[in-house]
Motif scaffolding. Structure first.
Motif, PDB file in Angstrom:
ATOM      1  N   GLU A  31      21.601 -48.222 -32.748  1.00 54.21           N
ATOM      2  CA  GLU A  31      21.357 -47.850 -34.147  1.00 54.21           C
ATOM      3  C   GLU A  31      19.878 -47.866 -34.518  1.00 54.21           C
ATOM      4  N   ASP A  32      19.159 -48.858 -34.062  1.00 53.40           N
ATOM      5  CA  ASP A  32      17.743 -49.004 -34.432  1.00 53.40           C
ATOM      6  C   ASP A  32      16.918 -47.930 -33.723  1.00 53.40           C
ATOM      7  N   PRO A  33      16.285 -47.013 -34.484  1.00 53.34           N
ATOM      8  CA  PRO A  33      15.526 -45.935 -33.853  1.00 53.34           C
ATOM      9  C   PRO A  33      14.325 -46.421 -33.035  1.00 53.34           C
ATOM     10  N   VAL A  34      13.742 -47.542 -33.445  1.00 52.68           N
ATOM     11  CA  VAL A  34      12.615 -48.087 -32.674  1.00 52.68           C
ATOM     12  C   VAL A  34      13.114 -48.559 -31.313  1.00 52.68           C
ATOM     13  N   ALA A  35      14.205 -49.285 -31.303  1.00 50.63           N
ATOM     14  CA  ALA A  35      14.788 -49.756 -30.050  1.00 50.63           C
ATOM     15  C   ALA A  35      15.287 -48.579 -29.212  1.00 50.63           C
ATOM     16  N   ARG A  36      15.896 -47.575 -29.885  1.00 51.92           N
ATOM     17  CA  ARG A  36      16.413 -46.398 -29.175  1.00 51.92           C
ATOM     18  C   ARG A  36      15.280 -45.640 -28.497  1.00 51.92           C
ATOM     19  N   GLN A  37      14.169 -45.519 -29.199  1.00 54.51           N
ATOM     20  CA  GLN A  37      13.001 -44.846 -28.652  1.00 54.51           C
ATOM     21  C   GLN A  37      12.469 -45.595 -27.444  1.00 54.51           C
ATOM     22  N   ALA A  38      12.412 -46.919 -27.544  1.00 56.56           N
ATOM     23  CA  ALA A  38      11.913 -47.743 -26.432  1.00 56.56           C
ATOM     24  C   ALA A  38      12.832 -47.613 -25.217  1.00 56.56           C
ATOM     25  N   LEU A  39      14.128 -47.631 -25.455  1.00 50.28           N
ATOM     26  CA  LEU A  39      15.082 -47.474 -24.355  1.00 50.28           C
ATOM     27  C   LEU A  39      14.976 -46.091 -23.726  1.00 50.28           C
ATOM     28  N   ALA A  40      14.776 -45.071 -24.556  1.00 48.14           N
ATOM     29  CA  ALA A  40      14.619 -43.715 -24.024  1.00 48.14           C
ATOM     30  C   ALA A  40      13.387 -43.635 -23.125  1.00 48.14           C
ATOM     31  N   ALA A  41      12.308 -44.276 -23.541  1.00 48.15           N
ATOM     32  CA  ALA A  41      11.095 -44.289 -22.722  1.00 48.15           C
ATOM     33  C   ALA A  41      11.338 -45.001 -21.392  1.00 48.15           C
ATOM     34  N   GLU A  42      12.058 -46.115 -21.442  1.00 50.57           N
ATOM     35  CA  GLU A  42      12.362 -46.859 -20.213  1.00 50.57           C
ATOM     36  C   GLU A  42      13.296 -46.058 -19.311  1.00 50.57           C
ATOM     37  N   ALA A  43      14.264 -45.376 -19.907  1.00 51.67           N
ATOM     38  CA  ALA A  43      15.174 -44.532 -19.121  1.00 51.67           C
ATOM     39  C   ALA A  43      14.402 -43.384 -18.472  1.00 51.67           C
ATOM     40  N   GLN A  44      13.495 -42.809 -19.218  1.00 56.78           N
ATOM     41  CA  GLN A  44      12.671 -41.713 -18.690  1.00 56.78           C
ATOM     42  C   GLN A  44      11.834 -42.191 -17.502  1.00 56.78           C
ATOM     43  N   ALA A  45      11.371 -43.423 -17.566  1.00 56.69           N
ATOM     44  CA  ALA A  45      10.565 -43.978 -16.476  1.00 56.69           C
ATOM     45  C   ALA A  45      11.375 -44.155 -15.191  1.00 56.69           C
ATOM     46  N   LEU A  46      12.700 -44.158 -15.310  1.00 56.34           N
ATOM     47  CA  LEU A  46      13.559 -44.297 -14.126  1.00 56.34           C
ATOM     48  C   LEU A  46      13.746 -42.980 -13.375  1.00 56.34           C
ATOM     49  N   PRO A  48      11.700 -40.783 -11.972  1.00 59.67           N
ATOM     50  CA  PRO A  48      11.015 -40.577 -10.691  1.00 59.67           C
ATOM     51  C   PRO A  48      11.738 -41.201  -9.500  1.00 59.67           C
ATOM     52  N   GLU A  49      12.528 -42.249  -9.738  1.00 54.93           N
ATOM     53  CA  GLU A  49      13.284 -42.858  -8.645  1.00 54.93           C
ATOM     54  C   GLU A  49      14.315 -41.876  -8.093  1.00 54.93           C
ATOM     55  N   LEU A  50      14.939 -41.127  -8.958  1.00 56.28           N
ATOM     56  CA  LEU A  50      15.886 -40.094  -8.521  1.00 56.28           C
ATOM     57  C   LEU A  50      15.164 -39.048  -7.677  1.00 56.28           C
ATOM     58  N   GLN A  51      14.008 -38.629  -8.150  1.00 55.87           N
ATOM     59  CA  GLN A  51      13.214 -37.650  -7.406  1.00 55.87           C
ATOM     60  C   GLN A  51      12.827 -38.188  -6.032  1.00 55.87           C
ATOM     61  N   LYS A  55      13.860 -36.562  -2.435  1.00 59.71           N
ATOM     62  CA  LYS A  55      12.804 -36.187  -1.484  1.00 59.71           C
ATOM     63  C   LYS A  55      12.990 -36.893  -0.152  1.00 59.71           C
ATOM     64  N   ALA A  56      13.336 -38.170  -0.197  1.00 57.50           N
ATOM     65  CA  ALA A  56      13.545 -38.935   1.035  1.00 57.50           C
ATOM     66  C   ALA A  56      14.719 -38.365   1.823  1.00 57.50           C
ATOM     67  N   HIS A  57      15.767 -37.968   1.118  1.00 55.14           N
ATOM     68  CA  HIS A  57      16.932 -37.374   1.788  1.00 55.14           C
ATOM     69  C   HIS A  57      16.551 -36.050   2.437  1.00 55.14           C
ATOM     70  N   ARG A  58      15.782 -35.245   1.724  1.00 57.18           N
ATOM     71  CA  ARG A  58      15.326 -33.964   2.276  1.00 57.18           C
ATOM     72  C   ARG A  58      14.477 -34.193   3.515  1.00 57.18           C
ATOM     73  N   SER A  59      13.573 -35.149   3.443  1.00 56.37           N
ATOM     74  CA  SER A  59      12.697 -35.450   4.566  1.00 56.37           C
ATOM     75  C   SER A  59      13.490 -35.912   5.783  1.00 56.37           C
TER      76      SER A  59
END
Length: 95
Positions: A31-46, A48-51, A55-59
């Motif tokens: 509900e809290d937009p400040v907390a939601r924004q922070a969580l979205a930023a943290e989720a976005q930071a994850l 690159p791990e998928l990428q 890449k490792a699988h392709r290699s």
């Protein structure tokens, strides 16, 4: 592109779409937009791990193809250049 390739890619795309929908729903539940924004930023930071994982699988797959073959032979198999094959292999060597 084979039917199997097309079907597999469609399933991968669906997994990504489903994951994005689940993540968005999870974020929307905060509900809290400040907390939601922070969580979205943290989720976005994850992301690159998928990428890195893909890449490792392709290699690893290109390294498998390289067994007993030249860079040129592998390049022809994957529809790329020897430089591309070398670059993909180097990504795997950095692990």
């Amino acid at each position: 592109m084979t039917d199997t390739h097309t079907a597999t890619l469609a399933r991968i795309q669906q997994h990504i779409t489903d994951a994005a929908a689940a993540i968005t729903a999870e974020l929307d539940s905060v509900e809290d937009p400040v907390a939601r924004q922070a969580l979205a930023a943290e989720a976005q930071a994850l992301l690159p791990e998928l990428q890195r994982a893909v890449k490792a699988h392709r290699s690893a797959t290109v390294a498998e193809l390289k067994q007993g073959r030249t860079l040129a032979q592998v390049a022809e198999m994957i529809g790329g250049t020897t430089s591309l094959v070398d670059q993909i292999l180097k990504v795997g060597a950095k692990k």
